[in-house]
Design an enzyme around this catalytic site. Structure first.
Site, PDB file in Angstrom:
ATOM      1  CE1 TYR A   1      45.168  44.877  38.892  1.00  0.00           C
ATOM      2  CE2 TYR A   1      44.749  43.304  36.849  1.00  0.00           C
ATOM      3  CZ  TYR A   1      44.283  44.390  37.760  1.00  0.00           C
ATOM      4  OH  TYR A   1      43.225  44.927  37.661  1.00  0.00           O
TER       5      TYR A   1
ATOM      6  CG  ASP B   1      37.886  41.544  27.854  1.00  0.00           C
ATOM      7  OD1 ASP B   1      37.792  41.446  26.891  1.00  0.00           O
ATOM      8  OD2 ASP B   1      37.105  42.224  28.915  1.00  0.00           O
TER       9      ASP B   1
ATOM     10  CE1 TYR C   1      40.025  44.335  39.933  1.00  0.00           C
ATOM     11  CE2 TYR C   1      39.943  42.227  40.660  1.00  0.00           C
ATOM     12  CZ  TYR C   1      40.108  43.064  39.538  1.00  0.00           C
ATOM     13  OH  TYR C   1      40.408  42.839  38.248  1.00  0.00           O
ATOM     14  NE  ARG C   2      44.356  40.550  39.329  1.00  0.00           N
ATOM     15  CZ  ARG C   2      43.734  40.249  38.144  1.00  0.00           C
ATOM     16  NH1 ARG C   2      42.624  40.671  37.528  1.00  0.00           N
ATOM     17  NH2 ARG C   2      44.774  39.232  37.304  1.00  0.00           N
TER      18      ARG C   2
ATOM     19  CG  HIS D   1      47.512  48.789  30.784  1.00  0.00           C
ATOM     20  ND1 HIS D   1      46.544  48.438  31.667  1.00  0.00           N
ATOM     21  CD2 HIS D   1      47.537  47.716  30.124  1.00  0.00           C
ATOM     22  CE1 HIS D   1      45.941  47.365  31.203  1.00  0.00           C
ATOM     23  NE2 HIS D   1      46.622  46.834  30.206  1.00  0.00           N
TER      24      HIS D   1
END
Ligand code: ADP
Length: 534
Positions: free
Chosen positions: A91, A150, A471-472, A386
């Site tokens: 993110y 995780d 959601y994010r 990723h």
């Protein structure tokens, strides 16, 4: 040295000197070598000009130093980007949304202020990691569990603020937050909830205090710097067990999810589960995908394959925590409910009693047992990183069918290999809904990353057209995602901007976070044509 946008080199040099006076010279980082550590290791802009590079980083050791830093930033209009431990990989890691920002790194504020195992909560600073908190609880033999995500190397404060999810019944990390201390852009300290009452005895036991409840405004936001956070913890359970439910036919998914939803919303089944399809996984292992790509096998063909290979169409592993007697009864009742579906089958799984001494090598569901670890990185071995595309969808079988079809068609149209995904089936990281996690590989290859970014943006659009929103998201897509939350001509974003302009008039805190830009930058972006945002 890189200089923040809109700040003169002379002003920046003065500001750096003042930061050094505020936090100590050794805690202000300006060398290329040090600053590089704050770049996004999984950047989709690897080797490209748009890659986010901070100008410097400042690491205060306490709340008074945070106050000093924001006051200096206000004087010189220096954009800060707050991180707790900066492990927000997939993110954006610790990289700022606005390249050239100064990273406000709170890792030195790593005090565990309280852990209470009678009322089951903790009060921590942002630099405390899940590993630190776990170790503290173990060392002090306290009867509480944490809920790590995780992987578990980030911080409870950063992860809760990002509204991350774990695996135990406390999996919804922002829902477990109870009471914050926040430094506002003007340097003032606010305590939320019961913390507003001087000498309060219940800051970590009652969330709401008096008046409007504002904790949510500091999550995924740029309205303040959180310097303390209360967290609800789970009492150490007596036992754990898991079990798998399997159903045979494609259409069984509808009653399957309906029963699941009933059991979860009744809190008979708790924690996170992953919907799986042993049959679709088999197809994926043969080079196909989990998604329903055009021209793929029909349902009848898939069901025949399932019979031939003895593979259920759908399955789910469910987890139970609590007194042994209670969880045995919950598992029994769960099987009874799912038995309404003809052909439903069940398999007992692992079971543990606590306290537990696990051997290093034991194949235990560590995250579901509240034990932080990094094993999830094994899943992405080979890739250079990723980014996650993660929309929320309804918790129904019909929605899952629609998702498989819609994204199957989108993948085909965009030319994405059907296996270019880690998981396509939904997780239940949050109550009442499903979340999908599609992992897109990042490579050190400009062309491939450019294509991945286009695909990502397209998927955000496709999702939105079907009523699904993320959601994010990664810093690179905050504007893209904010753009689709557009009800009533972006009324919500306009409200966020109104708040932003009121509480941070100089726009120094994390500009661009979640698509919220301070006024002066909104105007500049409008001029450069970036105001359409994506
Ligand atoms: P973690 O500690 O779990 O690795 P990060 O430190 O990477 O999490 O934080 C994730 C995101 O949450 C950051 O990019 C930032 O936007 C926000 N954030 C983190 N810590 C704070 C904080 N103390 N105050 C305000 N926002 C924060």
């Amino acid at each position: 040295m890189k200089v923040p946008p809109g700040v003169s080199p002379g002003d920046f040099a003065d500001a750096i000197k003042q930061f050094e006076e505020a936090v100590g010279e050794e805690w202000v980082f300006t060398s290329g070598e040090d600053v590089d550590l704050y770049r996004d290791a999984y950047s989709p802009f690897w080797h490209e000009e748009e890659d986010s590079v901070p100008s410097a980083a400042v690491a205060p050791e306490g709340v008074e130093q945070v106050q000093k830093v924001v006051r200096i930033a206000n004087t010189y209009k220096i954009p800060l980007w707050t991180i707790s431990t900066g492990r927000n990989l997939a993110y954006g890691g610790s990289a700022p949304r606005l390249s050239g920002s100064v990273v406000l790194d709170l890792k030195r504020m790593n005090r565990i202020l309280e852990v209470n195992d009678k009322n089951h909560y903790a009060l921590v600073e942002p630099g405390v990691s899940y590993f630190d908190l776990y170790r503290y609880i173990q060392d002090n033999k306290l009867k509480v569990w944490i809920d790590p995500p995780d992987p578990g190397w980030g911080s409870p404060v950063g992860n809760s603020l990002e509204r991350g999810g774990g695996r135990t019944p406390m999996r919804d990390h922002f829902a477990a937050e109870c009471g914050m201390e926040v430094v506002l852009a003007n340097g003032e300290i606010v305590r939320t909830g019961m913390g507003a009452l001087p000498g309060s005895k219940t800051w970590q036991q009652y969330k709401y205090g008096f008046g409007p409840y504002i904790d949510g405004m500091f999550s995924q936001s740029n309205f303040g710097v959180v310097t303390k956070m209360g967290l609800w913890l789970m009492p150490e359970p007596e036992a754990y067990r898991d079990g798998t439910v399997m159903v045979q036919k494609h259409d069984d998914l509808v009653p399957f999810v309906e029963i699941l939803s009933y059991l979860m919303n009744s809190e008979i089944v708790r924690g996170t589960m992953l919907l799986e399809s042993p049959l679709l996984n088999y197809r994926a292992s043969q080079g196909g995908g989990v998604l329903d790509t055009p021209g793929g096998p029909s349902i009848a063909e898939m069901e025949r394959l399932g019979q031939e290979k003895n593979l259920p169409y759908w399955s789910v592993e469910l987890h139970f925590w609590g007194p042994a007697k209670v969880i045995d009864a919950q598992w029994e009742y769960t099987q009874q409910k799912f038995s309404a579906i003809p052909g439903a089958a069940f398999k007992d799984g692992r079971s543990y009693r606590f306290p537990l001494e696990l051997k290093e090598t034991e194949d235990a569901p560590r995250v579901a047992l509240g034990i932080p670890n990094l094993s999830v990185f094994a899943l992405i071995a080979g890739a250079q990183g990723h980014m996650d595309f993660s929309p929320i969808i309804p918790m129904t079988g019909e929605a899952v069918f629609e998702v498989l079809k819609v994204f199957g068609e989108a993948y085909a149209e965009l030319g994405v290999a059907p296996r270019n995904q880690f998981f396509a089936l939904p997780w239940s990281f949050f109550p009442r809904s499903f979340v999908l996690l599609f992992g897109f590989p990042i490579e050190h290859d400009v062309e491939k990353n450019r294509k991945s970014r286009e695909i990502f943006k397209r998927l955000v659009q496709v999702s939105a057209e079907h009523g699904w929103g993320e959601y994010r998201t990664h810093i690179a897509y905050m504007d893209t995602v904010s753009d689709v939350y557009s009800y009533n001509n972006h009324a919500l974003r306009r409200f966020h901007e109104t708040v932003k302009d009121a509480v941070d008039p100089n726009g120094i805190l994390s500009p661009g976070k979640s698509g919220i830009w301070p006024k002066r930058m909104r105007e500049a972006r409008m001029k450069t044509g970036k105001a359409g945002r994506s």
